[in-house]
Design a protein around this motif. Structure first.
Motif, PDB file in Angstrom:
ATOM      1  N   TYR A  49      -2.303   5.376  -5.427  1.00 48.83           N
ATOM      2  CA  TYR A  49      -2.717   5.146  -4.036  1.00 48.83           C
ATOM      3  C   TYR A  49      -3.970   4.270  -3.990  1.00 48.83           C
ATOM      4  CZ  TYR A  49      -4.832   5.851   0.505  1.00 48.83           C
ATOM      5  OH  TYR A  49      -5.431   5.629   1.728  1.00 48.83           O
ATOM      6  N   SER A  90      -4.397   0.683  -2.127  1.00 51.07           N
ATOM      7  CA  SER A  90      -4.919   0.874  -0.769  1.00 51.07           C
ATOM      8  C   SER A  90      -6.441   0.918  -0.793  1.00 51.07           C
ATOM      9  CB  SER A  90      -4.405   2.195  -0.186  1.00 51.07           C
ATOM     10  OG  SER A  90      -2.998   2.267  -0.289  1.00 51.07           O
ATOM     11  N   PRO A 120       0.832  -1.209   0.000  1.00 51.37           N
ATOM     12  CA  PRO A 120       0.000   0.000   0.000  1.00 51.37           C
ATOM     13  C   PRO A 120       0.863   1.254   0.000  1.00 51.37           C
ATOM     14  CG  PRO A 120      -0.771  -1.559   1.649  1.00 51.37           C
ATOM     15  CD  PRO A 120       0.556  -2.076   1.138  1.00 51.37           C
ATOM     16  N   THR A 132       0.691   4.133   1.244  1.00 46.69           N
ATOM     17  CA  THR A 132       0.037   4.964   2.252  1.00 46.69           C
ATOM     18  C   THR A 132       0.734   6.312   2.489  1.00 46.69           C
ATOM     19  OG1 THR A 132       1.243   3.762   3.972  1.00 46.69           O
ATOM     20  CG2 THR A 132      -0.987   3.005   3.461  1.00 46.69           C
TER      21      THR A 132
END
Length: 176
Positions: free
Chosen positions: A94, A98, A39, A41
């Motif tokens: 992203y 995610s 991910p 993040t």
């Protein structure tokens, strides 16, 4: 009566194609998850910062052109376009790696958040052709027509850039 130059006409089909393709591709990719991907993040604060920088540069670009600094204005606007493209790539990356973060605010602030988010998203779609048309008119040195559309483009683009930061600040406490 204003006439469209050959240079402008050459880009109109591309502008139309991009204005449709970009939101469609983003919507499709938003639903695609890369399996086993790490991910990304760290990206939301980065692309929120890019939105903030874009807002500052847009304001600076308007100041520059109003003060006769046209070369600076041109460079700032090209930078804003590049930053917006970078934002878009990071935003999609992203969301492909995610899960979406649900907004956790309650009461009136929840409605405020969703109003800002919805207007941000809708205007981010509308701004694509406006930016491209403004840019092409400047490239074609049709500054009379450029100024006319830039007066519409600027406040919308500025709103999208600023609300991008606001949306991030409002949702950031709910990131996992």
């Amino acid at each position: 009566m204003t006439t469209t130059t050959v240079e402008e006409k050459k880009y109109n089909k591309l502008i139309l194609a991009l204005s449709i393709a970009i939101p469609v591709v983003v919507a499709v990719l938003f639903g695609v998850k890369i399996p086993n991907a790490e991910p990304l993040t760290f990206l939301p604060p980065v692309y929120a910062t890019i939105n903030g920088l874009t807002a500052v540069l847009l304001v600076t670009a308007v100041w520059a052109v109003k003060n006769g600094k046209t070369v600076l204005h041109e460079r700032l606007m090209k930078t804003c376009i590049a930053l917006s493209a970078a934002f878009l790539v990071m935003y999609v990356a992203y969301h492909m790696t995610s899960d979406s973060t649900p907004y956790g605010g309650e009461g009136v602030i929840r409605y405020v958040y969703y109003f800002i988010l919805l207007t941000h998203i809708l205007l981010s779609i509308i701004i694509i052709p406006l930016v491209l048309i403004s840019f092409v008119r400047a490239l074609a040195k049709r500054f009379d027509r450029h100024r006319k559309i830039a007066r519409v483009t600027y406040p919308i683009w500025l709103y999208v850039a600023v609300t991008g930061v606001v949306v991030y600040l409002m949702i950031s406490p709910y990131y996992a």
